[in-house]
Write a protein that holds these residues in place. Sequence first.
Motif, mmCIF file in Angstrom:
data_model
loop_
_atom_site.group_PDB
_atom_site.id
_atom_site.type_symbol
_atom_site.label_atom_id
_atom_site.label_comp_id
_atom_site.label_asym_id
_atom_site.label_seq_id
_atom_site.Cartn_x
_atom_site.Cartn_y
_atom_site.Cartn_z
ATOM 1 N N ILE A 175 65.994 29.512 8.409
ATOM 2 C CA ILE A 175 64.479 29.631 8.289
ATOM 3 C C ILE A 175 63.737 29.659 9.241
ATOM 4 C CG2 ILE A 175 62.374 28.313 7.264
ATOM 5 C CD1 ILE A 175 64.231 26.613 5.410
ATOM 6 N N VAL A 176 63.983 29.202 10.377
ATOM 7 C CA VAL A 176 63.214 29.257 11.605
ATOM 8 C C VAL A 176 63.443 30.567 12.382
ATOM 9 C CG1 VAL A 176 62.616 28.530 14.084
ATOM 10 C CG2 VAL A 176 63.372 26.843 12.157
ATOM 11 N N THR A 177 64.690 31.085 12.342
ATOM 12 C CA THR A 177 64.848 32.604 12.882
ATOM 13 C C THR A 177 64.207 33.734 11.921
ATOM 14 O OG1 THR A 177 67.147 32.420 11.740
ATOM 15 C CG2 THR A 177 67.099 31.938 13.860
ATOM 16 N N VAL A 182 58.808 35.566 17.191
ATOM 17 C CA VAL A 182 59.244 36.040 18.687
ATOM 18 C C VAL A 182 60.707 35.313 18.656
ATOM 19 C CG1 VAL A 182 56.890 36.235 19.676
ATOM 20 C CG2 VAL A 182 58.093 34.052 19.578
ATOM 21 N N PRO A 183 61.348 35.774 19.427
ATOM 22 C CA PRO A 183 62.798 34.978 19.537
ATOM 23 C C PRO A 183 62.610 33.926 20.261
ATOM 24 C CG PRO A 183 62.697 36.961 20.880
ATOM 25 C CD PRO A 183 61.516 37.076 20.085
ATOM 26 N N PHE A 184 63.768 33.143 20.277
ATOM 27 C CA PHE A 184 63.971 31.940 21.272
ATOM 28 C C PHE A 184 65.240 31.456 21.449
ATOM 29 C CE2 PHE A 184 63.872 30.994 16.390
ATOM 30 C CZ PHE A 184 64.952 30.127 16.492
ATOM 31 N N HIS A 185 65.328 30.828 22.561
ATOM 32 C CA HIS A 185 67.119 30.454 22.987
ATOM 33 C C HIS A 185 66.968 28.951 23.290
ATOM 34 C CE1 HIS A 185 64.587 31.655 26.716
ATOM 35 N NE2 HIS A 185 65.349 30.519 27.194
ATOM 36 N N LEU A 186 68.137 28.787 23.309
ATOM 37 C CA LEU A 186 68.358 27.106 23.514
ATOM 38 C C LEU A 186 68.184 26.949 25.062
ATOM 39 C CD1 LEU A 186 69.265 24.625 22.117
ATOM 40 C CD2 LEU A 186 71.576 25.065 22.897
ATOM 41 N N GLU A 208 63.274 27.257 23.814
ATOM 42 C CA GLU A 208 62.189 27.873 24.437
ATOM 43 C C GLU A 208 62.011 29.257 23.901
ATOM 44 O OE1 GLU A 208 61.392 29.320 28.919
ATOM 45 O OE2 GLU A 208 61.290 27.116 28.694
ATOM 46 N N ALA A 209 60.892 29.654 23.355
ATOM 47 C CA ALA A 209 60.422 31.128 23.003
ATOM 48 C C ALA A 209 59.583 31.958 24.128
ATOM 49 C CB ALA A 209 59.678 30.911 21.724
ATOM 50 N N ALA A 282 74.101 41.522 7.462
ATOM 51 C CA ALA A 282 74.900 40.495 8.354
ATOM 52 C C ALA A 282 74.121 40.066 9.468
ATOM 53 C CB ALA A 282 76.177 41.233 8.441
ATOM 54 N N ASP A 283 73.276 39.154 9.234
ATOM 55 C CA ASP A 283 72.539 38.421 10.363
ATOM 56 C C ASP A 283 73.049 37.126 10.530
ATOM 57 O OD1 ASP A 283 70.584 37.674 12.267
ATOM 58 O OD2 ASP A 283 69.173 36.875 10.726
ATOM 59 N N PHE A 284 73.643 37.171 11.945
ATOM 60 C CA PHE A 284 74.482 36.066 12.380
ATOM 61 C C PHE A 284 73.760 35.308 13.572
ATOM 62 C CE2 PHE A 284 77.936 39.370 11.804
ATOM 63 C CZ PHE A 284 78.220 38.913 10.510
ATOM 64 N N SER A 285 72.338 35.486 13.465
ATOM 65 C CA SER A 285 71.582 34.554 14.549
ATOM 66 C C SER A 285 71.493 33.126 14.276
ATOM 67 C CB SER A 285 70.091 35.184 14.511
ATOM 68 O OG SER A 285 69.407 35.251 13.192
#
Length: 307
Positions: A175-177, A182-186, A208-209, A282-285
């Motif tokens: 859901i969040v993706t 904007v993108p975010f990373h761990l 962090e985005a 095929a979104d694997f994010s």
Amino acid sequence: MSIRLGIVGLGKIARDQHLGAIEATGGIELVAVASRNATLDGVASFNDIQDLLSSDTEIDAVSLCTPPQGRFEQARAAIEAGKHVMLEKPPGATLSEVHALEALAKEKGVTLFATWHSREAAAVEPTRALLAQRTIRSVAVEWKEDVRHWHPGQAWIWEPGGLGVFDPGINALSIVTRIMPVPFHLVRSDLFFPENRAAPIAASLVFEAVGGMAVTAEFDWRQTGPQTWDIRIDTEEGPVVVTHGGSRLTVDGEQRMVEEDREYRNLYKHFVQLVGEGRSDADFSPLVHVADAFLLGRRHAVEPFED
């Protein structure tokens, strides 16, 4: 002509969600099942996907509802046989295998659909549209449920590749993706493993985005009583809250919607469209974020879990 579908894996998720959704969706018909432990009245039944594919039963597509471990071989067999493939979430046990399936589907000219049922919840698309018009300050995810209620006796979920608490947690990440503009990373991951299990029962994540905005997530499989599936977004224009797994939306303190569950019906409707248009989805994010959580995860031992 309807898509002739075979379901592989006739367990809890297939019976609870897939069968009814297929029956309610135009353009697709269930004609076969492949399961080691179950059969279904009125359709051809087989022990496994190889038996199904080598039989005289004609199918156009398969829906894989088996655990992620071992699913790659099933999907590859179906794709190489020229069948369209729909994957229950998570799409696989590793990133390399799902990317291999994506490439193979393209080579063979068939549809690959990596499903994320929580993205089909009623509040997701309205929230996505709303957030595109707002300035987000922070996002906090709280996804806590009772594993004994939702996954009774499912030993595979505690094994490597079974994801543990990320089996439900990946729903939140899907859901969040989808809703984040904007993108975010761990940047931090704390994983809590029962002493007797190979997969975590809880996780605490910090992402962090762009611009340094924080996204936090708390996943826990030990919650009894009312279950919690909430995403709280603080924006400069006011709070946005998505609850009940994505089906309810509250904006600036005012409830916007309460909808019935149509997630799996929406998935099968989309699958019919994809096949008809000759496309894949095929979104694997979400799986990427789970893989990162294990890569960066600091392991904490907690009390043993007994089912």
